[in-house]
Motif scaffolding. Structure first.
Motif, PDB file in Angstrom:
ATOM      1  N   SER A  42      -1.601   9.180  -6.352  1.00  0.00           N
ATOM      2  CA  SER A  42      -1.878   9.889  -5.188  1.00  0.00           C
ATOM      3  C   SER A  42      -3.013   9.173  -5.044  1.00  0.00           C
ATOM      4  O   SER A  42      -4.222   9.492  -3.993  1.00  0.00           O
ATOM      5  CB  SER A  42      -1.706  11.031  -6.141  1.00  0.00           C
ATOM      6  OG  SER A  42      -2.668  11.344  -6.375  1.00  0.00           O
ATOM      7  N   ALA A  43      -4.380   8.599  -5.714  1.00  0.00           N
ATOM      8  CA  ALA A  43      -6.019   8.191  -5.389  1.00  0.00           C
ATOM      9  C   ALA A  43      -5.523   6.948  -4.876  1.00  0.00           C
ATOM     10  O   ALA A  43      -6.629   7.039  -4.017  1.00  0.00           O
ATOM     11  CB  ALA A  43      -5.985   6.996  -6.917  1.00  0.00           C
ATOM     12  N   ALA A  44      -4.200   6.392  -4.517  1.00  0.00           N
ATOM     13  CA  ALA A  44      -4.444   5.487  -3.000  1.00  0.00           C
ATOM     14  C   ALA A  44      -4.296   5.953  -1.750  1.00  0.00           C
ATOM     15  O   ALA A  44      -5.466   5.766  -0.316  1.00  0.00           O
ATOM     16  CB  ALA A  44      -3.196   4.434  -3.047  1.00  0.00           C
ATOM     17  N   ILE A  45      -3.555   7.747  -1.433  1.00  0.00           N
ATOM     18  CA  ILE A  45      -3.988   8.219  -0.420  1.00  0.00           C
ATOM     19  C   ILE A  45      -5.471   9.401  -0.123  1.00  0.00           C
ATOM     20  O   ILE A  45      -5.498   9.367   0.822  1.00  0.00           O
ATOM     21  CB  ILE A  45      -2.267   8.909  -0.727  1.00  0.00           C
ATOM     22  CG1 ILE A  45      -2.342   9.807   0.796  1.00  0.00           C
ATOM     23  CG2 ILE A  45      -2.878  10.480  -1.253  1.00  0.00           C
ATOM     24  CD1 ILE A  45      -1.865   8.315   1.575  1.00  0.00           C
ATOM     25  N   ASP A  46      -5.789   9.125  -1.302  1.00  0.00           N
ATOM     26  CA  ASP A  46      -6.920  10.078  -0.778  1.00  0.00           C
ATOM     27  C   ASP A  46      -7.682   8.836  -0.595  1.00  0.00           C
ATOM     28  O   ASP A  46      -8.950   9.407   0.664  1.00  0.00           O
ATOM     29  CB  ASP A  46      -7.769  10.550  -3.208  1.00  0.00           C
ATOM     30  CG  ASP A  46      -6.891  11.564  -3.005  1.00  0.00           C
ATOM     31  OD1 ASP A  46      -6.729  11.884  -2.337  1.00  0.00           O
ATOM     32  OD2 ASP A  46      -7.084  11.689  -4.207  1.00  0.00           O
ATOM     33  N   GLU A  47      -8.414   7.857  -0.733  1.00  0.00           N
ATOM     34  CA  GLU A  47      -8.846   6.699   0.235  1.00  0.00           C
ATOM     35  C   GLU A  47      -8.241   5.877   1.065  1.00  0.00           C
ATOM     36  O   GLU A  47      -8.751   4.676   1.024  1.00  0.00           O
ATOM     37  CB  GLU A  47      -9.317   5.901  -1.499  1.00  0.00           C
ATOM     38  CG  GLU A  47      -9.841   5.856  -2.375  1.00  0.00           C
ATOM     39  CD  GLU A  47     -11.626   7.386  -2.222  1.00  0.00           C
ATOM     40  OE1 GLU A  47     -12.272   6.574  -1.285  1.00  0.00           O
ATOM     41  OE2 GLU A  47     -11.540   7.827  -2.550  1.00  0.00           O
ATOM     42  N   ALA A  48      -7.493   6.541   1.798  1.00  0.00           N
ATOM     43  CA  ALA A  48      -6.674   5.804   2.359  1.00  0.00           C
ATOM     44  C   ALA A  48      -7.077   5.056   3.989  1.00  0.00           C
ATOM     45  O   ALA A  48      -7.067   4.197   4.140  1.00  0.00           O
ATOM     46  CB  ALA A  48      -5.642   6.540   3.096  1.00  0.00           C
ATOM     47  N   PHE A  94       0.980  -1.477   0.297  1.00  0.00           N
ATOM     48  CA  PHE A  94       0.284   0.167   0.366  1.00  0.00           C
ATOM     49  C   PHE A  94       0.910   1.280  -0.164  1.00  0.00           C
ATOM     50  O   PHE A  94       0.363   1.962  -0.800  1.00  0.00           O
ATOM     51  CB  PHE A  94      -0.927   0.256   1.167  1.00  0.00           C
ATOM     52  CG  PHE A  94      -2.175   0.931   1.593  1.00  0.00           C
ATOM     53  CD1 PHE A  94      -2.746   1.321   0.124  1.00  0.00           C
ATOM     54  CD2 PHE A  94      -1.851   2.169   2.480  1.00  0.00           C
ATOM     55  CE1 PHE A  94      -3.477   2.953   0.069  1.00  0.00           C
ATOM     56  CE2 PHE A  94      -2.903   3.219   2.947  1.00  0.00           C
ATOM     57  CZ  PHE A  94      -3.812   3.275   1.309  1.00  0.00           C
ATOM     58  N   PHE A  95       1.943   1.692   0.833  1.00  0.00           N
ATOM     59  CA  PHE A  95       2.992   2.317   0.795  1.00  0.00           C
ATOM     60  C   PHE A  95       3.055   2.636  -0.665  1.00  0.00           C
ATOM     61  O   PHE A  95       3.311   3.671  -1.547  1.00  0.00           O
ATOM     62  CB  PHE A  95       4.153   2.131   1.462  1.00  0.00           C
ATOM     63  CG  PHE A  95       5.565   2.801   1.631  1.00  0.00           C
ATOM     64  CD1 PHE A  95       5.107   4.460   1.764  1.00  0.00           C
ATOM     65  CD2 PHE A  95       6.263   2.817   0.999  1.00  0.00           C
ATOM     66  CE1 PHE A  95       6.287   5.745   1.242  1.00  0.00           C
ATOM     67  CE2 PHE A  95       7.326   3.583   0.532  1.00  0.00           C
ATOM     68  CZ  PHE A  95       7.053   4.932   1.082  1.00  0.00           C
ATOM     69  N   GLN A  96       3.622   1.527  -1.343  1.00  0.00           N
ATOM     70  CA  GLN A  96       4.107   1.651  -2.792  1.00  0.00           C
ATOM     71  C   GLN A  96       3.663   2.034  -3.573  1.00  0.00           C
ATOM     72  O   GLN A  96       3.570   3.309  -4.430  1.00  0.00           O
ATOM     73  CB  GLN A  96       4.697   0.444  -3.303  1.00  0.00           C
ATOM     74  CG  GLN A  96       6.311   0.422  -2.744  1.00  0.00           C
ATOM     75  CD  GLN A  96       7.264   0.802  -3.030  1.00  0.00           C
ATOM     76  OE1 GLN A  96       7.338   1.843  -3.867  1.00  0.00           O
ATOM     77  NE2 GLN A  96       8.031   0.651  -2.550  1.00  0.00           N
ATOM     78  N   LEU A  97       1.861   1.963  -3.442  1.00  0.00           N
ATOM     79  CA  LEU A  97       0.596   2.410  -4.294  1.00  0.00           C
ATOM     80  C   LEU A  97       0.417   3.997  -3.992  1.00  0.00           C
ATOM     81  O   LEU A  97      -0.177   4.514  -4.851  1.00  0.00           O
ATOM     82  CB  LEU A  97      -0.217   1.596  -4.844  1.00  0.00           C
ATOM     83  CG  LEU A  97      -0.887   0.204  -4.650  1.00  0.00           C
ATOM     84  CD1 LEU A  97      -1.397  -0.984  -4.231  1.00  0.00           C
ATOM     85  CD2 LEU A  97      -0.788  -0.233  -6.287  1.00  0.00           C
TER      86      LEU A  97
END
Length: 143
Positions: free
Chosen positions: A38-44, A30-33
């Protein structure tokens, strides 16, 4: 230690280490994604809720019996496993050394993942306790 007790003890210890490694790989992935998209961090926080529930499922299935308290060691062993798998994933998927934002992202993601691991273990043990209490209550009512 008695011979008949040993296999279940070893099985519980094996599952603690295995789940810690799996949870660490999930966190580093998940960190690499999140670093690359940035979409991965928006839905953290949605990922946090989902991973907490997913982390609870193996705890519910593997820690029902005598050594249920071994599940409490998962967050403890998760930390060194996170470092080892993070180093290995960093060797395979290197990040630029001059990006200081990656360190802040790393702290955020792994802090969130640690909270998900702790919540997942607590949720799994709570469900197991509720199931055990329900079974005991049902036996008392029937007998």
């Amino acid at each position: 230690m008695k011979k008949q007790v040993r296999p279940s003890y070893q099985r519980a210890a094996f599952f603690v280490v295995l789940l810690s490694v799996i949870y660490a790989v999930i966190g580093n992935t998940f960190f690499q994604l999140a670093y690359r998209y940035s979409a991965a961090i928006d839905e953290a926080y949605i990922v946090f809720a989902i991973t907490s529930a997913v982390y609870a499922l193996p705890v519910i299935l593997c820690f029902r019996r005598k050594y249920w308290y071994f599940a409490l060691f998962i967050p403890v062993i998760w930390v060194p496993m996170l470092m080892i798998t993070g180093y290995l994933m960093g060797a395979v998927f290197p990040l630029p050394e001059d990006d200081y934002g990656a360190g802040m992202l790393l702290l955020f993601i792994h802090g969130l993942n640690l909270a998900a691991v702790i919540l997942g273990v607590a949720l799994g043990l709570t469900v197991n306790a509720a199931i055990a209490a329900w079974r005991k209550f049902s036996r008392v009512q029937k007998g």
